[in-house]
Scaffold this active site. Sequence first.
Site, PDB file in Angstrom:
ATOM      1  N   HIS A  47       0.880  -1.130  -0.110  1.00 32.28           N
ATOM      2  CA  HIS A  47       0.004  -0.074   0.061  1.00 32.28           C
ATOM      3  C   HIS A  47       0.944   1.295   0.137  1.00 32.28           C
ATOM      4  CE1 HIS A  47      -2.751  -2.791   2.313  1.00 32.28           C
ATOM      5  NE2 HIS A  47      -3.611  -2.376   1.038  1.00 32.28           N
ATOM      6  N   GLY A 158      -2.589  -2.452  -6.736  1.00 27.73           N
ATOM      7  CA  GLY A 158      -1.415  -3.446  -6.758  1.00 27.73           C
ATOM      8  C   GLY A 158      -1.952  -4.616  -7.533  1.00 27.73           C
ATOM      9  N   ASP A 161      -3.414  -8.332  -7.041  1.00 30.10           N
ATOM     10  CA  ASP A 161      -4.810  -8.460  -7.190  1.00 30.10           C
ATOM     11  C   ASP A 161      -5.038  -8.552  -8.669  1.00 30.10           C
ATOM     12  OD1 ASP A 161      -5.591  -9.354  -4.484  1.00 30.10           O
ATOM     13  OD2 ASP A 161      -4.962  -7.348  -4.011  1.00 30.10           O
ATOM     14  N   GLN A 164      -8.553  -8.336 -10.040  1.00 25.17           N
ATOM     15  CA  GLN A 164      -9.211  -7.150  -9.575  1.00 25.17           C
ATOM     16  C   GLN A 164      -8.796  -5.798 -10.413  1.00 25.17           C
ATOM     17  OE1 GLN A 164      -9.997  -5.891  -5.334  1.00 25.17           O
ATOM     18  NE2 GLN A 164      -8.368  -4.465  -5.598  1.00 25.17           N
ATOM     19  N   ARG A 198      -3.495 -10.151   4.792  1.00 25.58           N
ATOM     20  CA  ARG A 198      -3.941 -11.716   5.434  1.00 25.58           C
ATOM     21  C   ARG A 198      -2.556 -12.380   5.698  1.00 25.58           C
ATOM     22  NH1 ARG A 198      -8.254 -11.000   1.208  1.00 25.58           N
ATOM     23  NH2 ARG A 198     -10.260 -11.168   2.590  1.00 25.58           N
TER      24      ARG A 198
END
Length: 308
Positions: A47, A158, A161, A164, A198
């Site tokens: 991030h 990012g 993913d 996504q 995670r």
Amino acid sequence: MMTHAKTPAIVRTIAELRQRIKAYRRAASAEATVGFVPTMGYLHGGHASLLRRSVHENGLTVLSIFVNPLQFGPNEDLARYPRDEERDVTLAASNGVDIVFLPSVEEMYPVYPLLTTVSVSSVSEHLCGASRPGHFDGVATVVAKLFNIVQPDRAYFGLKDAQQVAVIAQMAADLSIPVEIVPCPIVREQDGLALSSRNVYLSAGEREQSLALSRSLAKAERWVAAGATAQELAKKLAEDIRQAPSADIDYVEIVTYPGMQPIIGSGALREYADSVLIALAVRFGRTRLIDNLIVKPKEAGDLLCSAK
Ligand code: PAF
């Protein structure tokens, strides 16, 4: 690149966020741009790299932190998803963020679930779309809503993913949302594990075994160069990952990128001219990790993002 620490404004309502962005645009020059980094918090170095890039490329950077219930399935980790607002705001400050948007579920979804859903069909169909039904509808819906609220010039995501990113880019194109989607490289630990909020769930043993993902991806390039077909490559990757005894494979898929369609046929992958996504999802205990590599097989060495 030096980023100066500053105290970001903490904003919890849509009305205040809109008002602050409007005031910035009114006061700034016509070329001044707004960069946006949407997240679910529990921020890490991946991030931080998105935030630094946005701060570098835009006059104002907005970070949103919202654990979006719409994108979690009934048996997923919504309740235990890690949260640490204070630490996140400190990281935002040290990376030069201007505004941290921290809405409640009630602020984002006065009616829950919303009566409107944004669904991006074929791109969402396979990989995580198949193993997490409804997940990408939840992602596309919240990101469309956030884009409407922030109205950024650029939004940073990012490539860990990767699906996504493909879903959001397709949604923005289909709905003519005037935002540039900026895909950013995967950030890894020194030993290769892709950074993820995670990762905190992993026990020491699972953390060790999770390196199977990046290690197998590092071998993938060699297997492609040696002439493997997509099916052979998927088989080799799965065999390699299974060397880690606690690895429980959700999927190993080789698909077109960004179309996200399976590559079928008996041709060697190295003859493939377009971008290919080699994508993995593997459970270690209760933790499901994803990782990937995007390659243009025919252009040897042309890696869009590389696994160590
Ligand atoms: O990648 C994430 O953290 C989330 O899926 C996103 C894009 C913030 C939407 O909730």
